[in-house]
Design an enzyme around this catalytic site. Sequence first.
Site, PDB file in Angstrom:
ATOM      1  N   LYS A 142       6.974   9.495  -7.031  1.00  0.00           N
ATOM      2  CA  LYS A 142       7.671   8.299  -7.504  1.00  0.00           C
ATOM      3  C   LYS A 142       8.651   8.653  -8.614  1.00  0.00           C
ATOM      4  O   LYS A 142       8.286   9.272  -9.611  1.00  0.00           O
ATOM      5  CB  LYS A 142       6.652   7.271  -7.993  1.00  0.00           C
ATOM      6  N   GLU A 171      -0.056   3.339  -1.378  1.00  0.00           N
ATOM      7  CA  GLU A 171      -0.110   3.939  -2.711  1.00  0.00           C
ATOM      8  C   GLU A 171      -1.549   3.873  -3.241  1.00  0.00           C
ATOM      9  O   GLU A 171      -2.248   2.884  -3.063  1.00  0.00           O
ATOM     10  CB  GLU A 171       0.829   3.159  -3.643  1.00  0.00           C
ATOM     11  N   CYS A 182       6.105   1.269  -4.318  1.00  0.00           N
ATOM     12  CA  CYS A 182       5.854   0.037  -5.079  1.00  0.00           C
ATOM     13  C   CYS A 182       7.134  -0.564  -5.653  1.00  0.00           C
ATOM     14  O   CYS A 182       8.046  -0.901  -4.924  1.00  0.00           O
ATOM     15  CB  CYS A 182       4.812   0.311  -6.163  1.00  0.00           C
TER      16      CYS A 182
END
Length: 549
Positions: A355, A294, A406
């Site tokens: 995301k 990321e 994440c």
Amino acid sequence: MPVTQERSGTSPEPRDPAPTPGEAGRAARALAKVRAGLLRTGLAAASGLLLALAFPPYDLWPLSLFGVAALSLLTRGRTFRQGLWTGFAFGLPFFLMLLSWLRVVGWDATVGLSVVEALFLALLGGALALTSRLPGWPLWAACLWVTQEWARDRLPLGGFPWGRLAFANTATPFTPLAALGGAPLVTFAVALCGALSAWAVLRLRGPGRAPRAAALAALGAVAALLAGYVVPVPTAADDTVKVAIVQGNVPNPGMDFLGRPMMVLNNHASATERLAADVRAGRVPRPDVVIWPENSSDLDPFSDPLARQRIDEAVEAVGVPTLVGTLVDGPDAQHVQNEGIVWDPVTGPGASYTKQHPVPFGEYVPFRAQLMKVVTRLQRVARDFYPGDHNGVMQLGPARIGDVICFEVAYDEIVRDTVDSGARVLVVQTNNATYAETGQPEQQLAMSRLRAVEHGRAVLIAATSGISAVIAPDGTVEQRTRELTPAELSATVPLRDGTTVADRVGAAPEWTLAIGGLLACGAAVLIGRRRKAAAGTPAAGESLDQVVP
């Protein structure tokens, strides 16, 4: 000589009336309650701190059993309000220690989030007190731990799953249970073992001693502890893929980890070019795919020609499809998207995943117009992250991957959806540079280990500054990097098509256990009312409205 009062036209100052005997008695009783509650409050706070030690980076997982047992004992036979306070006194120090990595952002953020999360533990404490008078209360206590996590994983603002009992037990005898019922079943088993241990202690003390019942409770606790050993964890590969994970590192860990523009991108591009040189020299095998973390590109390659050129150079050098993490402008001037993009060495950027679950106050600011006026630090979040609308299943070279970014690894439904949609291996792209060497990367690694077992998939973690890792489908960490160190990992990992029982049953175990806890609370309230009605007056110590410390 005697003193005489001077006569005047005014009357003497009125004195405060002395407290009546009734008022003095009530004050004395209230003070006695406060003093009596101090020991219980202190024990609850100490137990919460010990529970935090069960989680990474400490990994003293048996303390998760002790924490459950301690809260069960401290709320046993108490009123609802007493349970609320005990649960809060337990929860606040637990979260303050568990989330101490947020101190990088500010201690006010640590305290604020800890208070919000501790409110759920307060409700758990009240519910444990309510149900502690029911037959078989250890079972209801275990259900209530799942109920609490179910609510906390969703509320407020999409929830915050950190601190689930399952995440302290990602390499313990409980872990294989994740393949049956996911993280909720692991939490249930841990809580049941702890509550049964508390019941065994109670049956060995006091006038109602029952050694036989204590032995049965202890046997039940051991059964809950060892049940995972009979659960098969599928790991057989249907195919394999050679992967290389690039950890390029960042200039400065902390809030300003990016440094000057292009620095993070150059780190990852240069590391990939070194990998390509090693492949040409025969020092490492040629990978089928390469994975960047990321934010490995700190500039939008679609709007910055230099960033796109640098990515093209690195991917062309290694010669295989590469998953690139970057921020992309849009869909309007006020938003940005956190994406993983499949980058082909010939055709360039292709499929992408955005995301789905941005982090409140870190990646977007709720109530921005109002909060910006009082919390100027939020101005650092210049643009809100725009959430994606589909899962991260993409074809990366020969591998059909499931990308999660994440903190998304903490959310059951996001990871499950990628596997249900055909992911053969899980990829966790993450940037923990803000929280380097604070314990947060270890906590996220533990979550990834549980996901491997839960879904029977290898998990590949690519982090900008660490911890990057290769995790086998049984949760074993086969390779990992150090933090704040440039590194490349090369591995051959299994691709799997089969699903676990947890995949097939989905969220059903969580909902069943959570609703069981709520029904137990309802039953406790009804039984309590019937008892009071039969007695004519509330029983001593059983009023839900009694105010206690």
